[in-house]
Design a protein around this motif. Structure first.
Motif, PDB file in Angstrom:
ATOM      1  N   ALA A 133       0.840  -1.201   0.000  1.00 37.55           N
ATOM      2  CA  ALA A 133       0.000   0.000   0.000  1.00 37.55           C
ATOM      3  C   ALA A 133       0.874   1.250   0.000  1.00 37.55           C
ATOM      4  O   ALA A 133       0.559   2.254  -0.664  1.00 37.55           O
ATOM      5  CB  ALA A 133      -0.919   0.000   1.222  1.00 37.55           C
ATOM      6  N   ALA A 134       1.995   1.198   0.729  1.00 35.98           N
ATOM      7  CA  ALA A 134       2.929   2.325   0.765  1.00 35.98           C
ATOM      8  C   ALA A 134       3.520   2.574  -0.621  1.00 35.98           C
ATOM      9  O   ALA A 134       3.683   3.730  -1.041  1.00 35.98           O
ATOM     10  CB  ALA A 134       4.042   2.059   1.776  1.00 35.98           C
ATOM     11  N   LEU A 135       3.817   1.509  -1.343  1.00 37.22           N
ATOM     12  CA  LEU A 135       4.355   1.659  -2.701  1.00 37.22           C
ATOM     13  C   LEU A 135       3.338   2.356  -3.599  1.00 37.22           C
ATOM     14  O   LEU A 135       3.704   3.235  -4.395  1.00 37.22           O
ATOM     15  CB  LEU A 135       4.711   0.286  -3.289  1.00 37.22           C
ATOM     16  N   ARG A 136       2.078   1.980  -3.476  1.00 35.61           N
ATOM     17  CA  ARG A 136       1.034   2.613  -4.286  1.00 35.61           C
ATOM     18  C   ARG A 136       0.867   4.080  -3.895  1.00 35.61           C
ATOM     19  O   ARG A 136       0.662   4.952  -4.752  1.00 35.61           O
ATOM     20  CB  ARG A 136      -0.292   1.876  -4.132  1.00 35.61           C
ATOM     21  N   ALA A 137       0.965   4.359  -2.602  1.00 42.70           N
ATOM     22  CA  ALA A 137       0.822   5.738  -2.123  1.00 42.70           C
ATOM     23  C   ALA A 137       1.967   6.611  -2.626  1.00 42.70           C
ATOM     24  O   ALA A 137       1.766   7.769  -3.013  1.00 42.70           O
ATOM     25  CB  ALA A 137       0.765   5.762  -0.600  1.00 42.70           C
ATOM     26  N   VAL A 138       3.172   6.065  -2.619  1.00 43.57           N
ATOM     27  CA  VAL A 138       4.330   6.808  -3.127  1.00 43.57           C
ATOM     28  C   VAL A 138       4.138   7.108  -4.612  1.00 43.57           C
ATOM     29  O   VAL A 138       4.410   8.216  -5.087  1.00 43.57           O
ATOM     30  CB  VAL A 138       5.633   6.018  -2.899  1.00 43.57           C
ATOM     31  N   ALA A 139       3.694   6.101  -5.373  1.00 44.63           N
ATOM     32  CA  ALA A 139       3.475   6.281  -6.805  1.00 44.63           C
ATOM     33  C   ALA A 139       2.429   7.367  -7.069  1.00 44.63           C
ATOM     34  O   ALA A 139       2.542   8.135  -8.024  1.00 44.63           O
ATOM     35  CB  ALA A 139       3.037   4.961  -7.438  1.00 44.63           C
ATOM     36  N   GLU A 140       1.421   7.448  -6.204  1.00 50.48           N
ATOM     37  CA  GLU A 140       0.335   8.415  -6.400  1.00 50.48           C
ATOM     38  C   GLU A 140       0.685   9.798  -5.885  1.00 50.48           C
ATOM     39  O   GLU A 140       0.411  10.811  -6.558  1.00 50.48           O
ATOM     40  CB  GLU A 140      -0.930   7.922  -5.689  1.00 50.48           C
ATOM     41  N   HIS A 141       1.301   9.879  -4.703  1.00 44.35           N
ATOM     42  CA  HIS A 141       1.508  11.174  -4.050  1.00 44.35           C
ATOM     43  C   HIS A 141       2.941  11.696  -4.162  1.00 44.35           C
ATOM     44  O   HIS A 141       3.197  12.852  -3.812  1.00 44.35           O
ATOM     45  CB  HIS A 141       1.124  11.083  -2.571  1.00 44.35           C
ATOM     46  N   GLY A 142       3.857  10.871  -4.610  1.00 40.93           N
ATOM     47  CA  GLY A 142       5.232  11.327  -4.748  1.00 40.93           C
ATOM     48  C   GLY A 142       6.100  10.984  -3.554  1.00 40.93           C
ATOM     49  O   GLY A 142       5.626  10.415  -2.560  1.00 40.93           O
ATOM     50  N   PRO A 143       7.381  11.361  -3.613  1.00 39.73           N
ATOM     51  CA  PRO A 143       8.343  10.973  -2.576  1.00 39.73           C
ATOM     52  C   PRO A 143       8.075  11.562  -1.203  1.00 39.73           C
ATOM     53  O   PRO A 143       8.553  11.040  -0.198  1.00 39.73           O
ATOM     54  CB  PRO A 143       9.690  11.476  -3.129  1.00 39.73           C
ATOM     55  N   GLU A 144       7.293  12.664  -1.123  1.00 38.91           N
ATOM     56  CA  GLU A 144       6.993  13.284   0.170  1.00 38.91           C
ATOM     57  C   GLU A 144       5.699  12.750   0.773  1.00 38.91           C
ATOM     58  O   GLU A 144       5.063  13.411   1.594  1.00 38.91           O
ATOM     59  CB  GLU A 144       6.909  14.803   0.013  1.00 38.91           C
ATOM     60  N   VAL A 145       5.292  11.565   0.364  1.00 37.86           N
ATOM     61  CA  VAL A 145       4.059  10.960   0.862  1.00 37.86           C
ATOM     62  C   VAL A 145       4.081  10.905   2.395  1.00 37.86           C
ATOM     63  O   VAL A 145       5.126  10.696   3.010  1.00 37.86           O
ATOM     64  CB  VAL A 145       3.893   9.537   0.273  1.00 37.86           C
ATOM     65  N   SER A 146       2.920  11.112   2.999  1.00 42.86           N
ATOM     66  CA  SER A 146       2.830  11.084   4.460  1.00 42.86           C
ATOM     67  C   SER A 146       2.367   9.714   4.943  1.00 42.86           C
ATOM     68  O   SER A 146       1.810   8.922   4.159  1.00 42.86           O
ATOM     69  CB  SER A 146       1.838  12.146   4.946  1.00 42.86           C
ATOM     70  N   VAL A 147       2.581   9.453   6.224  1.00 43.25           N
ATOM     71  CA  VAL A 147       2.122   8.198   6.802  1.00 43.25           C
ATOM     72  C   VAL A 147       0.597   8.128   6.728  1.00 43.25           C
ATOM     73  O   VAL A 147       0.013   7.057   6.517  1.00 43.25           O
ATOM     74  CB  VAL A 147       2.601   8.060   8.260  1.00 43.25           C
ATOM     75  N   GLU A 148      -0.074   9.283   6.883  1.00 36.41           N
ATOM     76  CA  GLU A 148      -1.535   9.320   6.785  1.00 36.41           C
ATOM     77  C   GLU A 148      -2.001   8.877   5.402  1.00 36.41           C
ATOM     78  O   GLU A 148      -2.980   8.132   5.264  1.00 36.41           O
ATOM     79  CB  GLU A 148      -2.053  10.732   7.079  1.00 36.41           C
ATOM     80  N   GLN A 149      -1.302   9.327   4.365  1.00 38.43           N
ATOM     81  CA  GLN A 149      -1.673   8.941   2.998  1.00 38.43           C
ATOM     82  C   GLN A 149      -1.433   7.455   2.759  1.00 38.43           C
ATOM     83  O   GLN A 149      -2.196   6.806   2.041  1.00 38.43           O
ATOM     84  CB  GLN A 149      -0.883   9.781   1.998  1.00 38.43           C
TER      85      GLN A 149
END
Length: 228
Positions: free
Chosen positions: A31-47
């Protein structure tokens, strides 16, 4: 005294629970990998938690803190990179074909997963062994190339002392050039960059071999056994 059957039941439940926690942890990493792909390298733990469909507090039941999550993500990305770079680990064909396949795979991964690469770099993410994830992958590639160069150089009866600096130099050239291209493509298509780097790498390899008194046909299979 506790019966052996009771112990077996307890051990079985412990094993199943450990397996469940491991699966959930892996699901959260994905899920973290998908969040990074969607929100970029500054993705938050909440995202990341939102992507996993759980509350942040639930996420932290499987990770000690944010650093533990970054480490788990770094380990997973390292696994993915190693899987994607099959042309590097198992080269086939002529020298030019092998070089182009390896460079193409590397550029392809960085191009398709730019946010993950920037995430690892910006967070200085480390693997569970405490090594930089980005540097660890580059080192693994360079060490593998060093071994290949030494094997093929032996087949050509060429000196092998330059194998290691050549391998690390090539990895640095490809990595740096591709990273810069991703930041500023300047209208250059990916295939054109691949062709350009392939030409540069071949010239470096060819010049190094000639300096050692050996020649290699770029369009013929490479000998891997010393000539008689």
């Amino acid at each position: 005294m506790t019966s052996s059957s009771a112990l077996d039941t307890t051990d079985g439940r412990t094993t199943r629970w450990a397996g469940h926690r491991q699966r959930r942890r892996r699901e959260f990493v994905d899920a973290a990998l998908r969040a990074v792909a969607e929100h970029g390298p500054e993705v938050s733990v909440e995202q990341i938690a939102d992507q996993a469909g759980v509350a942040r507090t639930r996420l932290y039941k499987h990770f000690t803190d944010a650093a533990d999550l970054h480490t788990a993500v770094a380990d997973r990305v390292t696994e993915l990179i190693h899987a994607e770079l099959a042309p590097v680990w198992n080269p086939q064909g002529t020298p030019l074909q092998m070089i182009r396949a390896a460079i193409g795979a590397h550029i392809g991964w960085l191009s398709d997963h730019g946010n993950l690469h920037r995430y690892l770099t910006s967070h200085a993410a480390t693997t569970q062994h405490g090594h930089s994830a980005v540097n660890g992958v580059k080192t693994a590639i360079a060490e593998h190339l060093t071994a290949l160069f030494r094997t093929y150089s032996a087949g050509l009866r060429a000196e092998t002392t330059a194998a290691e600096p050549l391998a690390f130099g090539i990895v640095g050239l490809v990595e740096t050039s591709t990273t810069r291209w991703l930041e500023s493509p300047a209208g250059m298509p990916r295939d054109e960059l691949t062709d350009l780097l392939t030409d540069w790498v071949w010239r470096l390899l060819d010049d190094t071999l000639r300096s050692a008194g050996a020649t290699l046909d770029p369009d013929q299979p490479v000998p891997t056994h010393p000539r008689p």
